[in-house]
Design a protein around this motif. Structure first.
Motif, PDB file in Angstrom:
ATOM      1  N   VAL A 182       0.814  -1.247  -0.067  1.00  0.00           N
ATOM      2  CA  VAL A 182       0.331   0.484   0.191  1.00  0.00           C
ATOM      3  C   VAL A 182       1.210   0.856   0.526  1.00  0.00           C
ATOM      4  O   VAL A 182       1.978   1.109  -0.254  1.00  0.00           O
ATOM      5  CB  VAL A 182      -0.624  -0.294   1.392  1.00  0.00           C
ATOM      6  N   ARG A 183      -0.097   2.393   0.147  1.00  0.00           N
ATOM      7  CA  ARG A 183       1.174   3.100  -0.152  1.00  0.00           C
ATOM      8  C   ARG A 183       1.089   4.413   0.385  1.00  0.00           C
ATOM      9  O   ARG A 183      -0.142   4.976   1.148  1.00  0.00           O
ATOM     10  CB  ARG A 183       0.486   4.049  -1.703  1.00  0.00           C
ATOM     11  N   GLU A 184       2.151   4.537   1.538  1.00  0.00           N
ATOM     12  CA  GLU A 184       2.225   5.591   2.514  1.00  0.00           C
ATOM     13  C   GLU A 184       1.481   6.923   2.509  1.00  0.00           C
ATOM     14  O   GLU A 184       1.021   7.392   3.511  1.00  0.00           O
ATOM     15  CB  GLU A 184       3.795   5.782   2.968  1.00  0.00           C
ATOM     16  N   ASP A 185       0.983   6.841   1.139  1.00  0.00           N
ATOM     17  CA  ASP A 185       0.627   8.505   0.669  1.00  0.00           C
ATOM     18  C   ASP A 185      -1.216   8.714   0.586  1.00  0.00           C
ATOM     19  O   ASP A 185      -1.529   9.602   0.326  1.00  0.00           O
ATOM     20  CB  ASP A 185       1.478   9.811  -0.251  1.00  0.00           C
ATOM     21  N   MET A 186      -1.306   7.172   0.310  1.00  0.00           N
ATOM     22  CA  MET A 186      -2.348   7.064   0.700  1.00  0.00           C
ATOM     23  C   MET A 186      -3.404   7.297   1.684  1.00  0.00           C
ATOM     24  O   MET A 186      -4.568   7.244   2.388  1.00  0.00           O
ATOM     25  CB  MET A 186      -2.874   6.426  -1.212  1.00  0.00           C
ATOM     26  N   VAL A 187      -2.507   5.416   2.316  1.00  0.00           N
ATOM     27  CA  VAL A 187      -3.192   5.018   3.834  1.00  0.00           C
ATOM     28  C   VAL A 187      -3.474   6.067   4.680  1.00  0.00           C
ATOM     29  O   VAL A 187      -2.867   7.142   4.597  1.00  0.00           O
ATOM     30  CB  VAL A 187      -2.953   4.242   4.062  1.00  0.00           C
ATOM     31  N   ASP A 188      -4.180   5.764   5.549  1.00  0.00           N
ATOM     32  CA  ASP A 188      -4.381   6.486   7.354  1.00  0.00           C
ATOM     33  C   ASP A 188      -4.965   5.359   8.350  1.00  0.00           C
ATOM     34  O   ASP A 188      -5.290   4.072   7.905  1.00  0.00           O
ATOM     35  CB  ASP A 188      -6.183   7.693   7.118  1.00  0.00           C
ATOM     36  N   ASP A 189      -4.493   5.926   9.760  1.00  0.00           N
ATOM     37  CA  ASP A 189      -4.933   4.945  10.270  1.00  0.00           C
ATOM     38  C   ASP A 189      -6.095   3.489  10.448  1.00  0.00           C
ATOM     39  O   ASP A 189      -6.231   2.576  10.967  1.00  0.00           O
ATOM     40  CB  ASP A 189      -4.748   5.480  11.688  1.00  0.00           C
ATOM     41  N   GLU A 190      -7.472   4.613  10.024  1.00  0.00           N
ATOM     42  CA  GLU A 190      -8.612   4.873   9.432  1.00  0.00           C
ATOM     43  C   GLU A 190      -8.709   3.307   9.125  1.00  0.00           C
ATOM     44  O   GLU A 190      -9.867   2.261   9.064  1.00  0.00           O
ATOM     45  CB  GLU A 190     -10.009   5.272  10.856  1.00  0.00           C
ATOM     46  N   GLY A 191      -8.045   2.886   7.679  1.00  0.00           N
ATOM     47  CA  GLY A 191      -8.663   3.034   6.921  1.00  0.00           C
ATOM     48  C   GLY A 191      -9.942   3.495   6.103  1.00  0.00           C
ATOM     49  O   GLY A 191     -10.516   2.419   5.032  1.00  0.00           O
TER      50      GLY A 191
END
Length: 208
Positions: free
Chosen positions: A182-191
């Motif tokens: 997955v891309r670090e610039d796209m994801v967030d902690d909550e999904g």
């Protein structure tokens, strides 16, 4: 769709002939799934359900994949294994995310550390320990930092994975949804990113 069934659609614009199977692909490369329920998440590291795995496995591609019962290269073009059976070095093929950005070894390092991090609360966190990835068990217990997980991007095309013991089934696990990049610039902690088609960028054959 009727009742509580949920439709999900993924598309790819690729057409042509599959050289391996020698058959002509349909001009319309749209894949539709009729799921029995809304998936709780399509986030590879947070998902633990079979229904969502069907989508994830078509939108994302791991290092290896299973084909006709054999483990074959996916995003990995090739790999080498050290004589002691502990260090896998993967060379990535040229591949892009759905938005055209190149797939990098760092995307795998980020995803695997995300999945193995207790703070992410992945239900499949134990998979990294089961795969004997170095320090995964100690990280799960809070005894070591996530930075000490045995996965490292040497450069954009080279991923090094260190195991704590030789593991014959390790390569097969790299095609499991939790180990998808997955891309670090796209994801967030909550999904939440996985609910937004503008951010749900995969590296597999289909896109949402």
């Amino acid at each position: 769709a009727g009742g509580n069934a949920t439709g999900s659609e993924a598309t790819t614009g690729e057409t042509g002939t599959d050289s391996d199977e020698d058959y002509v692909l349909a001009a319309d490369q749209t894949l539709r799934y009729n799921l029995g329920a809304d998936p709780l998440t399509l986030d590879p590291q947070l998902n633990s359900a079979t229904d969502a795995s069907h989508i994830i496995n078509n939108v994302f591609e791991g290092l290896m994949r299973e084909k006709d019962g054999e483990v074959v290269p996916g995003i990995a073009e090739s790999y080498t294994l050290s004589e002691d059976g502990l260090v896998y070095t993967f060379t990535l093929r040229d591949a892009t995310w759905a938005d055209g950005q190149p797939v990098k070894a760092g995307d795998f390092e980020f995803a695997w550390k995300r999945g193995a991090n207790p703070a992410t609360a992945s239900e499949y966190m134990y998979l990294f320990e089961s795969a004997n990835i170095l320090n995964a068990g100690a990280i799960a217990k809070g005894e070591k930092s996530i930075d000490e997980l045995g996965v490292k991007a040497i450069d954009d095309k080279t991923l090094e994975v260190t195991l704590s013991a030789p593991t014959d089934y390790f390569l097969g696990l790299t095609g499991f949804a939790t180990l998808m990049p997955v891309r670090e610039d796209m994801v967030d902690d909550e999904g939440a990113w996985a609910k937004d088609t503008a951010k749900y960028i995969g590296n597999g054959p289909f896109k949402m």
